[in-house]
Motif scaffolding. Sequence first.
Motif, short mmCIF file in Angstrom:
data_model
loop_
_atom_site.label_atom_id
_atom_site.label_comp_id
_atom_site.label_asym_id
_atom_site.label_seq_id
_atom_site.Cartn_x
_atom_site.Cartn_y
_atom_site.Cartn_z
N LEU A 21 0.29 -11.00 -1.40
CA LEU A 21 -0.63 -10.17 -2.19
C LEU A 21 -1.31 -9.16 -1.26
O LEU A 21 -1.95 -9.54 -0.29
N PHE A 22 -1.10 -7.87 -1.53
CA PHE A 22 -1.72 -6.78 -0.78
C PHE A 22 -2.95 -6.32 -1.54
O PHE A 22 -2.85 -5.82 -2.67
N LEU A 23 -4.13 -6.46 -0.94
CA LEU A 23 -5.37 -6.00 -1.53
C LEU A 23 -6.16 -5.18 -0.53
O LEU A 23 -5.93 -5.24 0.68
N GLY A 24 -7.14 -4.44 -1.02
CA GLY A 24 -8.00 -3.60 -0.20
C GLY A 24 -8.53 -2.48 -1.07
O GLY A 24 -8.05 -2.27 -2.19
N LEU A 25 -9.51 -1.78 -0.56
CA LEU A 25 -10.08 -0.66 -1.32
C LEU A 25 -9.04 0.43 -1.52
O LEU A 25 -8.04 0.50 -0.80
N ASP A 26 -9.31 1.29 -2.51
CA ASP A 26 -8.44 2.44 -2.73
C ASP A 26 -8.39 3.31 -1.47
O ASP A 26 -9.37 3.40 -0.72
N ASN A 27 -7.25 3.88 -1.22
CA ASN A 27 -7.01 4.77 -0.10
C ASN A 27 -6.98 4.06 1.26
O ASN A 27 -7.08 4.70 2.30
N ALA A 28 -6.85 2.75 1.26
CA ALA A 28 -6.78 2.01 2.53
C ALA A 28 -5.40 2.12 3.16
O ALA A 28 -5.26 1.99 4.37
N LYS A 62 12.73 -13.88 1.52
CA LYS A 62 12.57 -12.84 0.51
C LYS A 62 11.08 -12.71 0.26
O LYS A 62 10.44 -13.66 -0.18
N LEU A 63 10.54 -11.57 0.60
CA LEU A 63 9.11 -11.32 0.44
C LEU A 63 8.89 -10.60 -0.88
O LEU A 63 9.35 -9.47 -1.07
N ASN A 64 8.21 -11.26 -1.79
CA ASN A 64 7.84 -10.65 -3.07
C ASN A 64 6.40 -10.16 -2.91
O ASN A 64 5.47 -10.95 -2.91
N VAL A 65 6.27 -8.85 -2.72
CA VAL A 65 4.98 -8.26 -2.39
C VAL A 65 4.37 -7.61 -3.63
O VAL A 65 4.99 -6.77 -4.26
N TRP A 66 3.13 -8.01 -3.91
CA TRP A 66 2.35 -7.45 -5.00
C TRP A 66 1.27 -6.56 -4.40
O TRP A 66 0.38 -7.05 -3.70
N ASP A 67 1.37 -5.28 -4.63
CA ASP A 67 0.43 -4.27 -4.13
C ASP A 67 -0.44 -3.87 -5.32
O ASP A 67 0.02 -3.22 -6.25
N ILE A 68 -1.71 -4.28 -5.29
CA ILE A 68 -2.61 -4.06 -6.42
C ILE A 68 -3.56 -2.91 -6.09
O ILE A 68 -4.12 -2.86 -4.99
N GLY A 69 -3.75 -2.02 -7.03
CA GLY A 69 -4.65 -0.88 -6.84
C GLY A 69 -6.04 -1.32 -6.43
O GLY A 69 -6.51 -2.40 -6.81
N GLY A 70 -6.71 -0.50 -5.64
CA GLY A 70 -8.02 -0.87 -5.11
C GLY A 70 -9.19 -0.09 -5.67
O GLY A 70 -10.31 -0.21 -5.17
N GLN A 71 -8.96 0.70 -6.73
CA GLN A 71 -10.07 1.43 -7.32
C GLN A 71 -11.08 0.44 -7.89
O GLN A 71 -10.73 -0.64 -8.35
N ARG A 72 -12.33 0.82 -7.88
CA ARG A 72 -13.42 -0.07 -8.32
C ARG A 72 -13.16 -0.66 -9.71
O ARG A 72 -13.39 -1.83 -9.95
N LYS A 73 -12.65 0.14 -10.62
CA LYS A 73 -12.44 -0.34 -12.00
C LYS A 73 -11.28 -1.34 -12.09
O LYS A 73 -11.19 -2.10 -13.06
N VAL A 92 -7.57 -2.44 5.46
CA VAL A 92 -8.84 -1.73 5.66
C VAL A 92 -8.54 -0.36 6.25
O VAL A 92 -7.77 -0.24 7.20
N ASP A 93 -9.17 0.65 5.69
CA ASP A 93 -9.12 2.00 6.27
C ASP A 93 -10.13 2.01 7.42
O ASP A 93 -11.33 2.13 7.21
N SER A 94 -9.63 1.90 8.63
CA SER A 94 -10.49 1.80 9.82
C SER A 94 -11.24 3.09 10.12
O SER A 94 -12.18 3.08 10.92
N SER A 95 -10.84 4.18 9.47
CA SER A 95 -11.51 5.46 9.73
C SER A 95 -12.63 5.75 8.74
O SER A 95 -13.40 6.68 8.94
N ASP A 96 -12.73 4.95 7.68
CA ASP A 96 -13.72 5.20 6.63
C ASP A 96 -14.93 4.28 6.82
O ASP A 96 -15.15 3.34 6.06
#
Length: 180
Positions: A21-28, A62-73, A92-96
């Motif tokens: 499961l890939f999670l994080g804030l939007d634009n990360a 076999k990696l089944n990767v779920w990339d979920i959007g990180g927008q607040r809503k 994490v966006d290390s620059s933000d």
Amino acid sequence: MGLLDYLRKLRGQKKGELRILFLGLDNAGKTTILKSIADEDITRITPTQGFNIKSVVSGGFKLNVWDIGGQRKIRPYWRNYYDNTDVLVYVVDSSDKKRFEETGVEFSELLDEEKLEKVPVLVFANKQDLLSSAPASEVAEGLGLPSLRNRVWQIQPCSAVTGEGIKDGMDWVLKNVSKK
């Protein structure tokens, strides 16, 4: 536990398959990292409005990767994807630096989720190719990683754009999950 949950549990995970499961804030950089892992073109990435699913073969798994959007809503819906997760990858966006507190709050809430309780965590400290990026050690401190005692975790500096550090992070995933 509903009927669907029970059937999922009975079905189990196929041998040699991992649910990541890939999670994080939007634009990360979650989608860019995923496309990089899948050896896909990363020049045209648009914000994820929901989720992406990719299956990638790596290291005999076999990696089944779920990339979920990180927008607040979208974040309240993350919990719908926790079932049967083998590894949580938090990007994490290390620059933000203005959003470090926000990403820390979201990460802390993930760690408190019962369904993710024993799940290993890889944190990609992304965008290390930018001069304004905080080092991975600073990101780790901000997320409270050094104080985690009941969970296997790793922080990996990376750049989704250059690909640097991504293979190392995924190697850690395969090494730590194969121990289960």
